[in-house]
Design a protein around this motif. Sequence first.
Motif, PDB file in Angstrom:
ATOM      1  N   LYS B  71      -4.900  19.254  21.378  1.00 27.47           N
ATOM      2  CA  LYS B  71      -3.576  19.051  21.976  1.00 27.47           C
ATOM      3  C   LYS B  71      -3.345  20.072  23.075  1.00 27.47           C
ATOM      4  O   LYS B  71      -2.835  19.744  24.157  1.00 27.47           O
ATOM      5  CB  LYS B  71      -2.491  19.157  20.917  1.00 27.47           C
ATOM      6  CG  LYS B  71      -2.361  17.877  20.108  1.00 27.47           C
ATOM      7  CD  LYS B  71      -1.047  17.795  19.404  1.00 27.47           C
ATOM      8  CE  LYS B  71      -0.951  16.463  18.672  1.00 27.47           C
ATOM      9  NZ  LYS B  71      -1.325  16.531  17.273  1.00 27.47           N
ATOM     10  N   CYS B  74      -5.171  19.001  26.140  1.00 25.97           N
ATOM     11  CA  CYS B  74      -4.468  17.974  26.903  1.00 25.97           C
ATOM     12  C   CYS B  74      -3.254  18.563  27.611  1.00 25.97           C
ATOM     13  O   CYS B  74      -2.983  18.253  28.772  1.00 25.97           O
ATOM     14  CB  CYS B  74      -4.024  16.854  25.990  1.00 25.97           C
ATOM     15  SG  CYS B  74      -5.396  15.940  25.349  1.00 25.97           S
ATOM     16  N   ALA B  77      -4.087  20.288  30.797  1.00 20.43           N
ATOM     17  CA  ALA B  77      -4.367  19.366  31.892  1.00 20.43           C
ATOM     18  C   ALA B  77      -3.085  18.739  32.418  1.00 20.43           C
ATOM     19  O   ALA B  77      -2.846  18.665  33.627  1.00 20.43           O
ATOM     20  CB  ALA B  77      -5.335  18.294  31.424  1.00 20.43           C
ATOM     21  N   LEU B 129     -13.288  24.612  26.154  1.00 17.95           N
ATOM     22  CA  LEU B 129     -14.574  25.275  25.950  1.00 17.95           C
ATOM     23  C   LEU B 129     -14.790  25.603  24.482  1.00 17.95           C
ATOM     24  O   LEU B 129     -15.871  25.373  23.920  1.00 17.95           O
ATOM     25  CB  LEU B 129     -14.639  26.552  26.791  1.00 17.95           C
ATOM     26  CG  LEU B 129     -16.038  27.109  26.957  1.00 17.95           C
ATOM     27  CD1 LEU B 129     -16.908  26.115  27.691  1.00 17.95           C
ATOM     28  CD2 LEU B 129     -15.985  28.423  27.693  1.00 17.95           C
ATOM     29  N   VAL B 132     -15.650  22.441  22.746  1.00 16.20           N
ATOM     30  CA  VAL B 132     -17.034  22.024  22.970  1.00 16.20           C
ATOM     31  C   VAL B 132     -17.964  22.801  22.044  1.00 16.20           C
ATOM     32  O   VAL B 132     -18.785  22.223  21.329  1.00 16.20           O
ATOM     33  CB  VAL B 132     -17.415  22.265  24.445  1.00 16.20           C
ATOM     34  CG1 VAL B 132     -18.918  22.187  24.615  1.00 16.20           C
ATOM     35  CG2 VAL B 132     -16.736  21.269  25.338  1.00 16.20           C
ATOM     36  N   LEU B 136     -20.072  21.214  18.955  1.00 17.47           N
ATOM     37  CA  LEU B 136     -21.534  21.247  18.985  1.00 17.47           C
ATOM     38  C   LEU B 136     -22.076  21.945  17.746  1.00 17.47           C
ATOM     39  O   LEU B 136     -23.122  21.585  17.221  1.00 17.47           O
ATOM     40  CB  LEU B 136     -22.025  21.962  20.238  1.00 17.47           C
ATOM     41  CG  LEU B 136     -21.963  21.145  21.526  1.00 17.47           C
ATOM     42  CD1 LEU B 136     -22.483  21.965  22.682  1.00 17.47           C
ATOM     43  CD2 LEU B 136     -22.757  19.864  21.392  1.00 17.47           C
ATOM     44  N   PHE B 139     -22.490  19.700  14.429  1.00 17.14           N
ATOM     45  CA  PHE B 139     -23.479  18.641  14.229  1.00 17.14           C
ATOM     46  C   PHE B 139     -24.516  19.079  13.221  1.00 17.14           C
ATOM     47  O   PHE B 139     -24.936  20.217  13.182  1.00 17.14           O
ATOM     48  CB  PHE B 139     -24.182  18.331  15.549  1.00 17.14           C
ATOM     49  CG  PHE B 139     -23.377  17.435  16.440  1.00 17.14           C
ATOM     50  CD1 PHE B 139     -22.980  16.185  15.998  1.00 17.14           C
ATOM     51  CD2 PHE B 139     -23.033  17.831  17.714  1.00 17.14           C
ATOM     52  CE1 PHE B 139     -22.242  15.367  16.816  1.00 17.14           C
ATOM     53  CE2 PHE B 139     -22.308  17.018  18.524  1.00 17.14           C
ATOM     54  CZ  PHE B 139     -21.907  15.783  18.078  1.00 17.14           C
ATOM     55  N   ARG B 140     -24.940  18.156  12.412  1.00 15.61           N
ATOM     56  CA  ARG B 140     -25.951  18.455  11.423  1.00 15.61           C
ATOM     57  C   ARG B 140     -26.778  17.196  11.221  1.00 15.61           C
ATOM     58  O   ARG B 140     -26.308  16.083  11.419  1.00 15.61           O
ATOM     59  CB  ARG B 140     -25.287  18.847  10.100  1.00 15.61           C
ATOM     60  CG  ARG B 140     -25.915  20.052   9.437  1.00 15.61           C
ATOM     61  CD  ARG B 140     -25.138  20.375   8.181  1.00 15.61           C
ATOM     62  NE  ARG B 140     -23.736  20.645   8.428  1.00 15.61           N
ATOM     63  CZ  ARG B 140     -22.753  20.139   7.698  1.00 15.61           C
ATOM     64  NH1 ARG B 140     -22.997  19.313   6.717  1.00 15.61           N
ATOM     65  NH2 ARG B 140     -21.499  20.437   7.966  1.00 15.61           N
ATOM     66  N   ARG B 141     -28.010  17.358  10.872  1.00 13.17           N
ATOM     67  CA  ARG B 141     -28.811  16.188  10.524  1.00 13.17           C
ATOM     68  C   ARG B 141     -28.198  15.570   9.268  1.00 13.17           C
ATOM     69  O   ARG B 141     -27.672  16.269   8.411  1.00 13.17           O
ATOM     70  CB  ARG B 141     -30.254  16.642  10.271  1.00 13.17           C
ATOM     71  CG  ARG B 141     -31.195  15.559   9.890  1.00 13.17           C
ATOM     72  CD  ARG B 141     -32.078  15.180  11.091  1.00 13.17           C
ATOM     73  NE  ARG B 141     -33.032  14.143  10.709  1.00 13.17           N
ATOM     74  CZ  ARG B 141     -32.746  12.859  10.821  1.00 13.17           C
ATOM     75  NH1 ARG B 141     -31.587  12.446  11.295  1.00 13.17           N
ATOM     76  NH2 ARG B 141     -33.656  11.956  10.475  1.00 13.17           N
ATOM     77  N   SER B 143     -25.543  14.073   8.902  1.00 12.01           N
ATOM     78  CA  SER B 143     -24.091  13.995   8.761  1.00 12.01           C
ATOM     79  C   SER B 143     -23.699  12.527   8.836  1.00 12.01           C
ATOM     80  O   SER B 143     -24.263  11.743   9.572  1.00 12.01           O
ATOM     81  CB  SER B 143     -23.417  14.764   9.891  1.00 12.01           C
ATOM     82  OG  SER B 143     -23.505  14.014  11.087  1.00 12.01           O
ATOM     83  N   ASP B 145     -21.908   9.083   9.547  1.00 15.90           N
ATOM     84  CA  ASP B 145     -21.393   8.525  10.801  1.00 15.90           C
ATOM     85  C   ASP B 145     -19.890   8.353  10.681  1.00 15.90           C
ATOM     86  O   ASP B 145     -19.405   7.531   9.929  1.00 15.90           O
ATOM     87  CB  ASP B 145     -22.051   7.169  11.014  1.00 15.90           C
ATOM     88  CG  ASP B 145     -22.579   7.079  12.414  1.00 15.90           C
ATOM     89  OD1 ASP B 145     -23.181   6.059  12.719  1.00 15.90           O
ATOM     90  OD2 ASP B 145     -22.381   8.029  13.184  1.00 15.90           O
ATOM     91  N   ASP B 146     -19.142   9.158  11.419  1.00 18.70           N
ATOM     92  CA  ASP B 146     -17.697   9.004  11.267  1.00 18.70           C
ATOM     93  C   ASP B 146     -17.150   7.929  12.176  1.00 18.70           C
ATOM     94  O   ASP B 146     -16.015   7.504  12.023  1.00 18.70           O
ATOM     95  CB  ASP B 146     -16.980  10.343  11.507  1.00 18.70           C
ATOM     96  CG  ASP B 146     -17.327  10.909  12.867  1.00 18.70           C
ATOM     97  OD1 ASP B 146     -18.330  10.442  13.436  1.00 18.70           O
ATOM     98  OD2 ASP B 146     -16.609  11.792  13.337  1.00 18.70           O
ATOM     99  N   LYS B 147     -17.979   7.497  13.117  1.00 14.42           N
ATOM    100  CA  LYS B 147     -17.485   6.399  13.971  1.00 14.42           C
ATOM    101  C   LYS B 147     -18.201   5.130  13.567  1.00 14.42           C
ATOM    102  O   LYS B 147     -19.402   5.126  13.326  1.00 14.42           O
ATOM    103  CB  LYS B 147     -17.742   6.705  15.431  1.00 14.42           C
ATOM    104  CG  LYS B 147     -16.762   7.710  15.954  1.00 14.42           C
ATOM    105  CD  LYS B 147     -17.059   8.085  17.371  1.00 14.42           C
ATOM    106  CE  LYS B 147     -16.185   9.248  17.754  1.00 14.42           C
ATOM    107  NZ  LYS B 147     -16.544   9.776  19.045  1.00 14.42           N
ATOM    108  N   GLN B 148     -17.450   4.068  13.512  1.00 13.97           N
ATOM    109  CA  GLN B 148     -18.080   2.828  13.115  1.00 13.97           C
ATOM    110  C   GLN B 148     -18.684   2.148  14.318  1.00 13.97           C
ATOM    111  O   GLN B 148     -18.346   2.424  15.426  1.00 13.97           O
ATOM    112  CB  GLN B 148     -17.036   1.905  12.501  1.00 13.97           C
ATOM    113  CG  GLN B 148     -16.540   2.448  11.193  1.00 13.97           C
ATOM    114  CD  GLN B 148     -15.322   1.704  10.751  1.00 13.97           C
ATOM    115  OE1 GLN B 148     -14.891   0.774  11.397  1.00 13.97           O
ATOM    116  NE2 GLN B 148     -14.763   2.120   9.634  1.00 13.97           N
ATOM    117  N   GLU B 149     -19.593   1.260  13.993  1.00 11.53           N
ATOM    118  CA  GLU B 149     -20.206   0.481  15.071  1.00 11.53           C
ATOM    119  C   GLU B 149     -19.178  -0.447  15.664  1.00 11.53           C
ATOM    120  O   GLU B 149     -18.476  -1.126  14.965  1.00 11.53           O
ATOM    121  CB  GLU B 149     -21.345  -0.364  14.499  1.00 11.53           C
ATOM    122  CG  GLU B 149     -22.581   0.425  14.218  1.00 11.53           C
ATOM    123  CD  GLU B 149     -23.440   0.604  15.467  1.00 11.53           C
ATOM    124  OE1 GLU B 149     -23.470  -0.324  16.280  1.00 11.53           O
ATOM    125  OE2 GLU B 149     -24.035   1.655  15.624  1.00 11.53           O
TER     126      GLU B 149
END
Lengths: 163, 149, 633, 508
Positions: B71, B74, B77, B129, B132, B136, B139-141, B143, B145-149
């Motif tokens: 927030k 945003c 910006a 920053l 970001v 980054l 991320f983990r191997r 993990s 998928d929190d976003k669906q296809e």
Amino acid sequence: MPYALCFLLFMIGLYCAVVKKNMVKIVIGIMVMEYAVNLFLIMLGYQAPVQLTKSEKQLLSTTPIAAGQGPVVSDETGQTEEKLSVPSVAPILSREDLIEDENGQVKISQLFRMTTVDPLPQALVLTAIVISLGSLALMISICIRTYEKYGTFDITEIRRLKG
Amino acid sequence: MKGMTVIVKTISSWVKVLIILFGIYIILFGHLTPGGGFAGGVILASSYVMLMLAFGREFVQKDLPLSLDSKLDCLGAVAFAMIAVLGYVFGKSFFDNFLSQFGRHLRLISSGTIPLSNIAIGLKVGASLFLVIFILSTFRRDSSDDKQE
Amino acid sequence: MEKSILCIPVFLPLIIGFVMLLLPNRLSSLFRVLTLIISVITFVLGIIIFTSGGTNVTWSIVQLGEIKLELLLTATPLGNFMLLFAMGFGLLITLYSLKSRSLGDDRDNANIYYGATLLTIGGSAGILLSNHLLALLIFWEIVTVSLYLLISTGKDNSNFAATKSFAMIGASDAAFMLGVFLVWVCSNENIAERTLVISSISLPTDSVLPVIAFLLLLLAAITKAGAMPLHTWVPTSGEYAPASVMALLPAAIDKLLGIYLLLIIVKKIFIIETAATLNLLLAIIGAATIIIAVMIAMVQHNLKKLLSYHAVSQVGYMILGIATGTPIGIAGGIFHLVNNAIYKSCLFLCGGAVEQQTGTADLEELGGLGKKMPWTFATCLIAALSISGIPPFNGFVSKWMIYQGVIDMASGQAGTIAGLWPVWLVAAMFGSALTLASFVKLIHSMFLSRLPSGLKNTREVSALQIIPMAILAALCVIFGIFYSQVPLQKLINPLLPSLVGENAEYKLSLWNAGLATVLIAAGIGIGVLIWLIGRLSDKIRIVPTWTCGEIQENDKMIVPGTHFYKTVSSMDGLKQLYTGQSKGYFDIYDQGGRLAMALTGFLRWLHSGMLPMYLTWLTLGLLIVLFVVCGIL
Amino acid sequence: MIGLLPAFVVIPLIAAFILPLFGKKGKDAATILANAVILLLLVLAVVAVYSGKQGIYEIGDWSIPLGINLVLDGLSALMLLAIATVATAAMLFSARYMEQYTAKAKYLSLFLLMVAGMNGVVLSGDIFNLFVFLEIASLASYALVGFGCGHEELEASFKYMVLGSVGSIFILFSVGLVYGHTGTLNMAYISQTIQNNGGLNAGLTFALALFIVGFGLKAALVPFHAWLPDAHPSAPAPISAMLSGILIKTLGVYALSRVVFNIFGVSQATGWLIIVLGLISMIIGAFLAIGQEDLKRLMAYSSISQIGYVVLGIGLGAALIQKGEDKLASLAILGGLFHLVNHAVYKSLLFLNSGSIEMATGTRRLEQMGGLAAKLPYTRATCAVASASIVGIPPFSGFWSKLILIIAAILAGYYWIAAIIVFVSLCTLIMYLKVHRYVFLGQLPEKLQNARENKGTMLFAMAFLACLCILMGLLVIIPGLKEAVLDPAVKVLTGGFEYSRFVIGPGG
């Protein structure tokens, strides 16, 4: 010569991006290219040091930003500072280019431009760095996500999309 | 992530304040000395990155939740863009420095909207920053998928 | 009013048809009524234009550089004549399809079917009336699209047929477009005076560019008409498309338009007499089409496919007639065009009727329908006799004229084409004989033979469908018996001067139709008499066939007409050709597809998904661009 | 109007940063806001084109070349209108379509960023800002391509990003070179300097080559196209529509033609280079498209082929200007630009159709579909309109632009170019026949018995574009429209260095 080095750096980056198979190395290659270009931009604005006379030093004692203020600037005495009129070509002046007025004095703006490096490329580089920061972050995050999916960083094995 | 040793934790919690202060200084004096919104923002972000390294992600999460961070991002910006639009409303055109008559030269309050823009940029850069780096680091191997296809 | 009479048949159907395509299917009854009304209007207008002629309509659309695109509608004798028939066929087919259920699931496709029908009507009116090559091209493509839409309303594999037709005709349209622009380039030395108005172009074919232009336009014409070697879309679509569609487009209007374009390019745009090779090419195409298509048709077992190959074969006659260059040959070609449209439409409609009532188009599954569908049988018989060139029907007259044209040519002019006249004559006559042979098989397998038990409940089609067939059959008879009085005197002779110049007189050698008809009728009468006497004597005993006590199912006893022709297809030499043909070795579409797929496969292999490879391309491209930009400068 | 120029960039930018504040609960409000913003842009763009006003806007009231300026001329106005049109349709379409993804607000935000970036590219009068906006749009598109976060999306996004970044670096390098040689970044002043110096020196020529490669990569010209067939199909359908419809044109073709025509000035070598690039793209794209089994991939390759037409027209214009045939050149450029606008409309419509099909069937493989004409009648109708346009069936828009291109080639005496245009047109016909054959005609597979059309905004978006396809055919026919919409844009390119005089003013 520095430009050639800069070009060399660019080529190293390109080589790395083209030849390496590891995704992270490709990203590094791209970043090397990016910095080669940034270096190039910075070098564009380079100005060799110039010896100044004492009066000229006096004249330039104010901060550059104050001297280079924009259209509506009034200094402490209320007088309007002369406008910094930049011609379209070659912002950096050398001593031969200086034009003296009737009192034998050079204008402050000319002095300023003679003694400072060109600030514009620095602004450009700053912007370019911000942009490359953004694309780097995105690239790395996509690298990581791809690694999660494919289990490898080898770009030659990541080729579901073909044909 | 559990974080590092007590020494590191203690020192970094002290230094944190200094770094933040330094960042704010860089942002506020951006129009007078080298520095400005971007550099200050990076410094701000680095303070939290240091905390994250020292104390672990969870600690920082409590201090500065991701949702708040995004927030802020945003808001920075929007604020920057709004300053530009205000230039249109009060001045002659977009990014018009409509406050330039206030303050005196080489003082903190001068240069019209430029410090305001610097603050907005500092907010934006600092928040994004940190965002970001934080994201980054999560991320983990394997993990999920929190976003669906 | 004078001007709008030319605009209405073009734009009314086009606009309504286009809107109809976009409306939902629910309004199908509205579509029927509208289509009927409009086709009646256009037909009436076609008659009016034919009888009274019309003035010119000029509407400049857009000027692009020196090329002007304008809508020039002009009523020419040839165009008027063709228009009359095109509109007539449009009306007949509309009538037929009002009741026909053969267009698949009616609810799904009504808008497309009727909309495309109207587009066809309007588009062909536009082609026949426009005097500007670019405008003609536009209408030409509209008809192509409507053909695609119409074929795609069919069932099963109609998607494949539609695709193939559109791809092939689209290719020819592309050639057409290039040809049009080459014509423009050649039309005058001076750029400012170059033109695309048909009536003011006359190109000698003595240098390379006009010949290329001619060949490109020829390609378009023969593809639309369906001549060898670009005919292959006709049989494919014939197999899968609804019968009414086949009757309307490939059998009637597409032929009309193709031959119309051929006439225009041969007789108006180009002066072909100066290049004997082009004429020879036409004659070869004609003769080859006649023979090869009929040979293939003979061995077909699918009713509609067989009819389509015949549709191809008949085009050969028209092209041959035009290639002769003699007045009688050209008149014969045009007359054959009309005749072919009449009987071929009739045959397709009959075929469609049979398929609709029985659910199959395979000749081996049909039989004995003569009693069940007497009207269809009668009309089909008349049309079949016509197409085979049996006097006194119309097909005979026009073929006769074409034979005469070929013979006249031998005496009239010199050169290879004239010297080879026996070849053309033999091809035409032999083709006619083979046509008869294959229609004997068709009639036998469909209407005579034995009725398969599955078809016991077959009924005659409704009156609305019989009417068009009957009208067409009647036309076959009328045009055959009164050939001189009605079609030749009234319709065809008046337009000959515009094609072959003032010296358009020709003499039709002796063929007294009246007498012949009487004789034939007498012969038939005697035959009937004999048969009646035989019936009266009442001594014929009818018993079931002795099967040694075995009980034979009805269906096993059927002898379909197709078996005899299997010997033809298993003859050495022919056999290989036939298998090759059925595998598509001679099909330009298939071969082109294979070539394209090979090329595509190679390109796809190059795009292997390797990022380094893509980056290499990028670098190489950069180098090339650098060399080009820096090197030349 | 000129006073409102920054609105094209600022409004979507602000909206893009407000949207994430709504979070998951305010999804509908976010959608409505985004749609309203895009609609507002459309209105503004229509006004910009309709008023016919041209001029420059100096940001912060700093006069050029000190300050940054925005330039509105015929070409920019045309591009603005195209961007706004496609974005409106895509945005309407996403209102419903993007429900299947979770982070809708983020999607909308990225979408608006992309629009802001493209508007900025089109308006910017400053070469470095052009680069910045180009990067904004590109970054947003990289993220949007990988939005689905599946295997293929991520892979496509990565490849797109690597190639795109290399292209961006070339452009940045080139910007640096130009600055080094001319000492200014304002496009008009660069152009003036080049004129005053009497042409290009070695460094500027190198810069031009780098620009051509960089923008050519963004425009997906063969051989710089390899990212496009991966990236465009992987994105969500409305984004595919945006990418293929407008992004490659704004970032690639617009920028390329601006640089070549208005800044560096045309030459035979560049003209022919661009023509050859266009021709290769046309042919290779078409052949690759024919062989595809994936619906969206087919359309993506067809985009390469179509962008070839646009570039061909523009390159032909460049070559002809150099030969001194200005009338012909303007015809060729008219063809190219008209094709650009047409392609923006029908290709985005086709991609929206593909989205509708994918949503109904759950697949993009052509062989798994069939007989959908009955199930998706509206999709079919709109797809037919778009296909007819792209193939070039007469009354539709695509026919006219191709006709103009062919006529220009014929008039210029390059018959072989006309032949290639016609041939590629035929290939286009075949690929879209393939689409219709496999998708809409034929047998309906068992699995798809329950396929249902999605009504509402998705349908409305498709209908909107389909109407445009039909109406744009009239653009050349109805007198006055062409003069108002297309001719100013053509004049900008044929005018060449007029641009610098226009921006600097008569005194400069």
